[in-house]
Scaffold this motif. Structure first.
Motif, PDB file in Angstrom:
ATOM      1  N   PRO A  92       0.812   0.556 -22.057  1.00  0.00           N
ATOM      2  CA  PRO A  92       1.309   1.460 -21.371  1.00  0.00           C
ATOM      3  C   PRO A  92       2.376   0.558 -20.154  1.00  0.00           C
ATOM      4  N   PRO A  93       3.463   1.126 -20.068  1.00  0.00           N
ATOM      5  CA  PRO A  93       4.420   0.503 -19.170  1.00  0.00           C
ATOM      6  C   PRO A  93       4.003   0.269 -17.909  1.00  0.00           C
ATOM      7  N   GLU A  94       3.100   1.290 -17.239  1.00  0.00           N
ATOM      8  CA  GLU A  94       2.578   1.334 -15.968  1.00  0.00           C
ATOM      9  C   GLU A  94       1.733  -0.034 -15.832  1.00  0.00           C
ATOM     10  N   ARG A  95       0.911  -0.144 -16.865  1.00  0.00           N
ATOM     11  CA  ARG A  95      -0.003  -1.352 -16.952  1.00  0.00           C
ATOM     12  C   ARG A  95       0.644  -2.679 -16.744  1.00  0.00           C
ATOM     13  N   ALA A  96       1.907  -2.737 -17.573  1.00  0.00           N
ATOM     14  CA  ALA A  96       2.635  -3.924 -17.525  1.00  0.00           C
ATOM     15  C   ALA A  96       3.173  -4.133 -16.370  1.00  0.00           C
ATOM     16  N   PHE A  97       3.751  -3.321 -15.359  1.00  0.00           N
ATOM     17  CA  PHE A  97       4.201  -3.229 -14.134  1.00  0.00           C
ATOM     18  C   PHE A  97       3.213  -3.904 -13.259  1.00  0.00           C
ATOM     19  N   ALA A  98       2.028  -3.031 -13.229  1.00  0.00           N
ATOM     20  CA  ALA A  98       0.994  -3.585 -12.229  1.00  0.00           C
ATOM     21  C   ALA A  98       0.834  -5.098 -12.467  1.00  0.00           C
ATOM     22  N   ASP A  99       0.777  -5.532 -13.612  1.00  0.00           N
ATOM     23  CA  ASP A  99       0.526  -7.014 -14.035  1.00  0.00           C
ATOM     24  C   ASP A  99       1.735  -7.950 -13.244  1.00  0.00           C
ATOM     25  N   PHE A 100       2.809  -7.234 -13.464  1.00  0.00           N
ATOM     26  CA  PHE A 100       4.094  -7.819 -12.791  1.00  0.00           C
ATOM     27  C   PHE A 100       3.892  -8.018 -11.492  1.00  0.00           C
TER      28      PHE A 100
END
Lengths: 116, 437
Positions: A92-100
């Protein structure tokens, strides 16, 4: 003859590139702008270092590496949130943003320590 | 009881000056000299030389070389500070003196004057060999020179040589120039090429050679030209000084008083250069000249006076040392512009010539290099004719402490700006990215 044809080819190439890029989603375009800003800042610092010399070398390194790191992390984010990229379709893009965000926090913590 | 006490004090006061007069680092001049002779006639025939030594305060003890009672040391203490061997024909010393005793005497820092002659004994040759000098092996050989002999009434066999090829050193031969040639008659020697401590003071002319003057020359002479040395000196690494010559007669009154004219030279000197040459040379050999000492080695940061336990890289420091030369009676300031100090760790990181104030104080200030480790201040001073100085003092150099680094350097502001703009950019980008849908 050959030159005018190659110019024409280049023009055609740019044209197709621009039209293809126009179809890119807005959020990816924002990321591209952000990467461009980081790379540009890094280039300015390299030119500045070439002029004034490498004396506070740790400061130079941390300044440039903060830009490079930011750009790399932004590119990673772009790969993960791109809908057309099938490799990360389960992420999910939310997970990607949290990693970022997490990676950026670590990066800037290190940069602050090294800035001198 | 009271009488005994007076006698005791009197005897102490008589003995004390003798005890105090000996060689010491504070007064490096030799005082008690043992002179070994072949026979006592030499004492009168060479009296001018001995008197010049006595007038300079030396206590000469004349002994026959085969006297069974002579000894250099008693109960482990040396009885003499210097030894003069005017006994070229001695085959075996009397008493406890032998080759090893003489070498030990020199090894413990005492001085030696050797005068050999034609027909020098094997013992004298061995002593000379130990000092780095080889006399001509042919016992009847003498130095012959058909171009620079001393003109005399009879034609002669040209073994009486007028030598004027001196070493160029004011400290060895005195500051006054020796005008008259030096008369020499005796055996020549060559220097051991592997011995770097031995020097020719008076060398033969290129036309000289060493052969038996009475026989016809059938084979080429083994020693020729300026390889032949008339007078040589050695300064050992312990600063003991040795003077070696192949002619005993050059010390004699006859040669001291003789007029001299070198063959082919129109000037006739009333007096030979022997007296001046040998007197000045014995001053050198007996440490009345050219003996250096270094005291008060100090170093501190510029603007401070205390000696720190360690320095930081890039500190400015001042190093100073006082150097004095013994003049025979007192320590005089040594003035030279070639004393150098090294700041040394495996190799010299800093090499600076010390500045002197003409009063013996040598100092220099320099910056500690940008390298940390255990350094040494080193002064290695070796100059022809002077005793060598070798000083070293260890000092650690530390890097900057973490709070000694410079902060907020103006040159680095663009880098700070870039780093902070990246943080601000990240913050803004996050909002834009989250709310742009």
């Amino acid at each position: 003859m050959g030159r005018s044809s190659s110019t024409k080819d280049a023009q055609a190439l740019f044209h197709s590139l621009r039209s293809a890029y126009a179809a890119t989603p807005v959020n990816l375009k924002i990321i591209d702008l952000y990467v461009g800003f980081a790379v540009f800042t890094a280039l300015i610092q390299v030119v500045y270092m070439a002029i004034v010399g490498s004396f506070p070398f740790n400061s130079f390194l941390s300044g440039v590496l903060s830009c490079v790191g930011t750009a790399v992390l932004a590119v990673c984010l772009r790969i993960q949130v791109n809908k057309e990229n099938k490799e990360f379709k389960d992420l999910p893009p939310e997970r990607a943003f949290a990693d970022f965000v997490l990676c950026n926090l670590v990066l800037h913590l290190v940069i602050m320590n090294f800035l001198g | 009881m009271g009488k005994l006490w007076v006698i005791f004090v009197a005897s102490i006061s008589i003995i004390l000056p003798f005890l105090c007069n000996s060689f010491s680092p504070e007064t490096p001049t030799d005082r008690r000299v043992l002179v070994l002779l072949d026979d006592f006639a030499i004492k009168s025939s060479h009296s001018l030389y001995f008197n010049s030594l006595k007038s300079r305060g030396f206590d000469l003890d004349f002994k026959l070389a085969d006297d069974p009672k002579i000894a250099l040391q008693r109960y482990g203490q040396y009885l003499y500070d210097a030894l003069i061997l005017f006994c070229p024909s001695i085959e075996r010393f009397g008493g406890s003196i032998d080759l090893a005793a003489i070498i030990n005497f020199v090894d413990s820092g005492h001085d030696l004057i050797i005068a050999a002659d034609a027909n020098a004994s094997d013992l004298i040759r061995e002593v000379a060999t130990e000092c780095g000098v080889e006399f001509d092996e042919d016992p009847s050989a003498m130095v012959i020179d058909h171009t620079s002999y001393a003109v005399s009434a009879t034609e002669g066999d040209h073994t009486l040589i007028a030598g004027d090829d001196f070493i160029k050193s004011d400290v060895i031969l005195g500051s006054k120039k020796i005008d008259a040639p030096v008369l020499f008659q005796g055996i020549g020697h060559s220097l051991n090429p592997s011995n770097s401590l031995v020097l020719k003071v008076l060398s033969a002319s290129p036309a000289a050679y060493s052969a038996n003057p009475k026989s016809k020359l059938s084979t080429p002479p083994s020693l020729t030209g300026s390889a032949i040395s008339f007078v040589s000196i050695v300064q050992a690494r312990n600063n003991a000084r040795i003077l070696i010559t192949g002619s005993l007669s050059m010390f004699s009154n006859g040669f001291f008083r003789s007029h001299v004219q070198k063959a082919g030279s129109p000037t006739k000197h009333e007096k030979s250069g022997n007296e001046q040459f040998l007197t000045e040379l014995s001053k050198w050999a007996f440490h009345e000249r050219g003996h250096l000492k270094a005291v008060n080695v100090k170093h501190h940061k510029v603007g401070e006076t205390d000696e720190p336990a360690l320095y930081r890289i890039n500190d400015d420091l001042e190093y100073s040392v006082e150097i004095y030369e013994w003049s025979g009676t007192s320590w005089e300031p040594y003035v030279a512009d070639d004393v150098q100090v090294q700041f040394y760790m495996m190799s010299p990181y800093v090499l600076k010539t010390l500045l002197n104030n003409k009063k013996g104080l040598y100092s220099i200030s320099f910056k500690v290099p940008d390298v940390y480790g255990v350094f040494q201040f080193k002064v290695e001073y070796q100059k022809l004719g002077y005793t060598s100085l070798s000083l070293s003092k260890q000092i650690p150099v530390r890097p900057y402490r973490h709070n000694e680094y410079e902060r907020f350097i103006p040159t680095a502001y663009p880098y700070y700006g870039a780093a902070f703009s990246m943080m601000a950019g990240f913050f803004i980008f996050s909002f834009v990215h989250l709310y742009s849908k």
